[in-house]
Write an enzyme that holds these catalytic residues in place. Structure first.
Site: not given
Ligand code: UD1
Length: 358
Positions: A206
């Site tokens: 991820h």
């Molecule tokens: C975040 C953390 C990372 C951690 C990870 C655990 C930051 C910079 N990164 O990364 O350190 O290891 O969480 O998972 O804070 N999305 C969904 N549903 C959700 C959550 C996310 O669809 O419930 C999708 C969205 O398209 C979003 C993407 O995942 O844009 C990324 O989510 P985001 O919370 O920005 O970062 P993570 O990759 O989850």
């Protein structure tokens, strides 16, 4: 004390699950959920199955660019802090929610307690490295999981308020593996029934550096397809669209079993029953170590350098042949594992004792 805990992402729910129940014996804790993770399987499921108290505030920030996400959180967290005026805030790890919490509290002169402090990858391009560095420099109490973390802080001149308490994730694994085994007496839970013990590799991908570029993901999946055992891969929402795109272009993968993101209890059982782990997650590297599963980390560096000793964890660049060889060759002597690097499984008790004595 009146404390506000700021959470937002999956790994933070896991850590808070073990700390909150202890803190609440002595203190008033208000949980603020930024809404960074919002899908049921990324958030509510964790609160439910780990018995984490419901947040009093859900800021519903959702997704966005790093700047948008952090900026929106900062504004809304500040509102809550100005309303509640806690005596301190608690933040975990290195996500955008961690950074926003630290900035909001710091500007209001509210003390900051940072759990899982002092980790460094020395790769400033990682959002997590930026977040943790800033959070550490703003924090008043810094709870480190390892000696290395204490040394990293010392190298940056942070000496006061630093405590090596051990890793709360070690506490979490010890506690919740038993909970998971009791809940799913038959072993691997329903979704994964049919996967035999030690017959598969468990993979998660991820990190932004591996998922912002579809070509890298393609290389990783082609490598998985060439492995000698089935790969079980819970798909993080960040990569689900890319995975769909890649699967539409080629014949179906025969060796990869893509599954929905799983809760913490299922994840622990999948881990406990797998033969090796392939990941770019920080948390999973350590969970693999705690359960003595060889780990291949698809990154060029790791914050958890202790796991590299004895080859328990191996860093691997994103090259198809290198990934395949690293997985097939990985062979670790059980005696190489030393969980003592991560404390004694009582990190959460030690954190509470220190906070109680303020
Ligand atoms: C975040 C953390 C990372 C951690 C990870 C655990 C930051 C910079 N990164 O990364 O350190 O290891 O969480 O998972 O804070 N999305 C969904 N549903 C959700 C959550 C996310 O669809 O419930 C999708 C969205 O398209 C979003 C993407 O995942 O844009 C990324 O989510 P985001 O919370 O920005 O970062 P993570 O990759 O989850």
């Amino acid at each position: 004390m009146k404390l506000i805990t700021i959470l937002g992402a999956r790994p933070q729910f896991v850590k808070a699950a073990i700390v909150s129940r202890k803190l609440r014996q002595y203190h008033q804790e208000i949980i603020v959920h930024t809404g960074q993770h919002y899908d049921y399987q990324m958030s509510a499921l964790f609160f439910e199955e780990m018995n984490l108290p419901n947040p009093q505030y859900n800021l519903s920030i959702g997704s966005g660019t790093h700047g948008q996400q952090t900026g929106r959180m900062l504004e809304k967290i500040e509102e809550v802090l100005m309303k509640e005026y806690p005596q301190a805030i608690i933040i975990y790890g290195d996500t955008n929610s961690t950074l926003a919490g630290a900035l909001a509290a710091s500007k209001l002169h509210i003390p900051i307690f940072h759990i899982e402090s002092g980790l460094r990858s020395y790769n400033m391009k990682m959002p997590e490295e930026q977040n943790r560095r800033i959070a550490d420099h703003l924090s008043n109490l810094l709870f480190c999981p390892t000696v290395t973390a204490v040394d990293n802080l010392a190298a940056e001149g942070i000496l006061e308020g630093v405590h090596n308490v051990g890793d709360v994730m070690y506490d979490t694994v010890l506690h919740f593996l038993n909970v998971a085994k009791c809940k799913y007496e038959s072993g691997i839970p329903t979704q994964q029934l049919g996967f035999k013990i030690n017959s598969y590799y468990l993979a998660t991908i991820h990190r932004a550096e591996n998922t912002d570029n579809i070509e890298k993901l393609r290389v990783i999946l082609e490598a998985f397809e060439k492995l000698d055992k089935q790969v079980i891969m819970p798909v993080h929402p960040r990569i689900s669209n890319f995975i769909k795109e890649i699967r539409n272009e080629r014949n179906e993968y025969r060796n990869i079993n893509f599954i929905q993101p799983v809760g913490y209890l299922e994840m622990l059982l999948l881990l406990d029953n797998c033969c090796r782990v392939i990941t770019d997650s920080g948390g999973l590297q350590k969970e693999a170590y705690f359960l003595k599963k060889p780990c291949i980390t698809l990154r060029n560096e790791t914050e958890w350098t202790e796991t590299l000793i004895g080859g328990c964890n191996v860093l691997c660049p994103i090259e198809e042949a290198t990934i395949v060889n690293s997985v097939l060759r990985s062979n670790v002597d059980e005696n190489a594992y030393n969980t003592g690097y991560f404390g004694d499984g009582r990190a959460s008790d030690k954190i509470c004792e220190i906070i109680n004595n303020i």
